[in-house]
Design a protein around this motif. Structure first.
Motif, short mmCIF file in Angstrom:
data_model
loop_
_atom_site.label_atom_id
_atom_site.label_comp_id
_atom_site.label_asym_id
_atom_site.label_seq_id
_atom_site.Cartn_x
_atom_site.Cartn_y
_atom_site.Cartn_z
N VAL A 1 0.28 3.48 3.21
CA VAL A 1 -0.90 3.21 4.02
C VAL A 1 -2.05 2.81 3.10
O VAL A 1 -2.18 3.31 1.98
N VAL A 2 -2.89 1.88 3.56
CA VAL A 2 -4.04 1.41 2.79
C VAL A 2 -5.12 2.50 2.78
O VAL A 2 -5.49 3.03 3.83
N ILE A 3 -5.64 2.81 1.60
CA ILE A 3 -6.66 3.85 1.49
C ILE A 3 -7.95 3.34 0.87
O ILE A 3 -8.82 4.13 0.48
N ALA A 4 -8.11 2.02 0.77
CA ALA A 4 -9.37 1.44 0.30
C ALA A 4 -10.37 1.44 1.46
O ALA A 4 -10.11 0.84 2.51
N LYS B 1 -7.40 -6.50 0.04
CA LYS B 1 -7.06 -7.91 0.18
C LYS B 1 -5.56 -8.16 -0.01
O LYS B 1 -4.96 -7.64 -0.96
N LEU B 2 -5.01 -8.94 0.89
CA LEU B 2 -3.63 -9.39 0.79
C LEU B 2 -3.66 -10.74 0.07
O LEU B 2 -4.29 -11.69 0.55
N ARG B 3 -3.01 -10.82 -1.07
CA ARG B 3 -3.10 -12.01 -1.90
C ARG B 3 -1.77 -12.75 -1.99
O ARG B 3 -0.70 -12.18 -1.73
N GLY B 4 -1.85 -14.00 -2.41
CA GLY B 4 -0.66 -14.83 -2.51
C GLY B 4 0.16 -14.60 -3.76
O GLY B 4 1.28 -15.10 -3.88
N GLY B 5 -0.36 -13.83 -4.70
CA GLY B 5 0.34 -13.53 -5.94
C GLY B 5 -0.18 -12.25 -6.56
O GLY B 5 -1.15 -11.66 -6.08
N PRO B 6 0.44 -11.79 -7.66
CA PRO B 6 0.09 -10.52 -8.28
C PRO B 6 -1.12 -10.61 -9.22
O PRO B 6 -1.00 -10.58 -10.44
N ASP C 1 -6.55 -14.64 2.12
CA ASP C 1 -7.12 -15.06 3.40
C ASP C 1 -7.06 -13.95 4.43
O ASP C 1 -7.27 -14.17 5.62
N LYS C 2 -6.78 -12.73 3.95
CA LYS C 2 -6.69 -11.60 4.87
C LYS C 2 -7.03 -10.31 4.16
O LYS C 2 -6.64 -10.10 3.01
N THR C 3 -7.77 -9.44 4.84
CA THR C 3 -8.08 -8.12 4.32
C THR C 3 -7.47 -7.07 5.25
O THR C 3 -7.69 -7.11 6.46
N LEU D 1 -13.52 1.25 -3.95
CA LEU D 1 -13.69 -0.20 -3.78
C LEU D 1 -12.58 -0.95 -4.47
O LEU D 1 -12.15 -0.56 -5.56
N GLU D 2 -12.13 -1.99 -3.84
CA GLU D 2 -11.12 -2.83 -4.47
C GLU D 2 -11.76 -3.60 -5.61
O GLU D 2 -12.95 -3.99 -5.53
N PRO D 3 -11.01 -3.84 -6.71
CA PRO D 3 -11.59 -4.61 -7.82
C PRO D 3 -11.93 -6.02 -7.36
O PRO D 3 -11.24 -6.61 -6.55
#
Length: 315
Positions: free
Chosen positions: A237-240, A245-250, A257-259, A312-314
């Motif tokens: 589960v997301v805890i931020a 953010k969902l990203r296209g790469g690592p 384009d999505k949080t 907070l997310e980096p």
């Protein structure tokens, strides 16, 4: 020589699998890491920087191309030469596998390039923990089916050999070992015997140190390395607090384009082989890849009570 960063990567990738396999043994994670460092650390430490999938890194952990050069020189165990292997039942098929293994790893590891250029050369050691081809006589399926390419299989054989070392040293009833005692077991793993008079100066000699000395050094180094918070595959589960953010790469250099809001549940389907702080996730539970997220802002779904505050997310 693998560095502390290399060891951290190895622990992050394989800690869960190793620790599960160690139940009921006197061994610990750092001991197994020390074996992996000594056997193929020069390979996986280099491959992890090539952005290869983790299963490919494991599959390419092969080596040892030394042939027989005379009594007491070079390889003494079966198969001493290409012809000795080919003459054994299924030897032609095994040579083809062992030869291809050498050709496949050579582009990544310069030390193998000269050997790969010789059509008679082939690998004698297979898997992260280097099971020797001498065991082809008694267990041909392991090699012909390339089971050494699966981490669980190469680990199982490593533990089997380490247990044999325990028995030879009279340690089979131990529930724990000192670092020195483990180095003794590792020497048996490498040579099949242990001479108390020689202490750690036993086993294969490389770069001025014996196998036992290298194991002891890697074990000490591994004990200083904290793998950090590791994530395995499973439900999270997301805890931020501000979403993740969902990203296209690592990496943060990949577009998003999505949080995902705090509290979003998802499946982690793979830990990135180059940077374990990033994981591939499946949002729909359909087995399909949806993107990458930063692993530190996930918590196991069954353990999650409330999202952490002020996280907070980096950027």
């Amino acid at each position: 020589m693998p560095t502390a960063d290399d060891i951290r990567w190895f622990k992050q990738q394989f800690r869960f699998e190793i620790e599960a396999a160690l139940a009921g043994t006197p061994f610990d994670l750092d001991m197994i890491v020390a074996i992996a460092c000594q056997e193929t650390g020069y390979i996986w430490a280099a491959l992890r920087r090539k952005h290869l999938p983790l299963d490919r890194v494991v599959a390419l952990c092969v080596g040892d191309t030394i042939d027989y050069r005379g009594p007491g020189e070079g390889r003494q165990a079966f198969p001493r030469t290409r012809q000795a292997l080919i003459d054994w039942p299924n030897g032609e098929a095994m040579f083809a596998i062992a030869r291809k293994a050498l050709v496949d790893v050579a582009p990544f590891i310069p030390d193998y390039r000269n050997a790969a250029g010789n059509p008679k050369k082939f690998c004698h050691g297979f898997g992260v923990f280097q099971r020797d081809l001498q065991f082809f006589k008694e267990d041909p399926g392991y090699f012909l089916q390339r089971r050494y390419e699966r981490f669980a299989d190469t680990l199982a054989h490593c533990l089997g050999e380490l247990r044999r070392g325990l028995r030879k040293l009279g340690f089979e009833s131990r529930t724990s070992l000192t670092d020195l005692e483990f180095a003794m077991v590792a020497i048996v793993y490498n040579t099949g015997r242990y001479d108390p008079a020689k202490r750690l100066k036993q086993g294969h000699l490389s770069d001025g140190k014996y196998y036992g000395e290298w194991i002891f050094e890697y074990l000490k180094l591994s004990r200083t390395v904290d793998a950090g918070r590791a994530v395995a595959t499973g439900r999270y589960v997301v805890i931020a607090r501000g979403g993740l953010k969902l990203r296209g790469g690592p990496g943060t250099n990949f577009d998003s384009d999505k949080t995902l809001p705090a509290g979003t549940e998802l499946n982690v389907i793979e830990v990135d082989s180059h940077d374990p702080s990033w994981v591939r996730v499946d949002l729909e539970a359909d087995g399909l890849f949806d993107g990458y997220v930063f692993a530190s802002f996930l918590a196991p779904a069954e353990q999650h009570v409330a999202a952490r505050e002020d996280v907070l997310e980096p950027a």
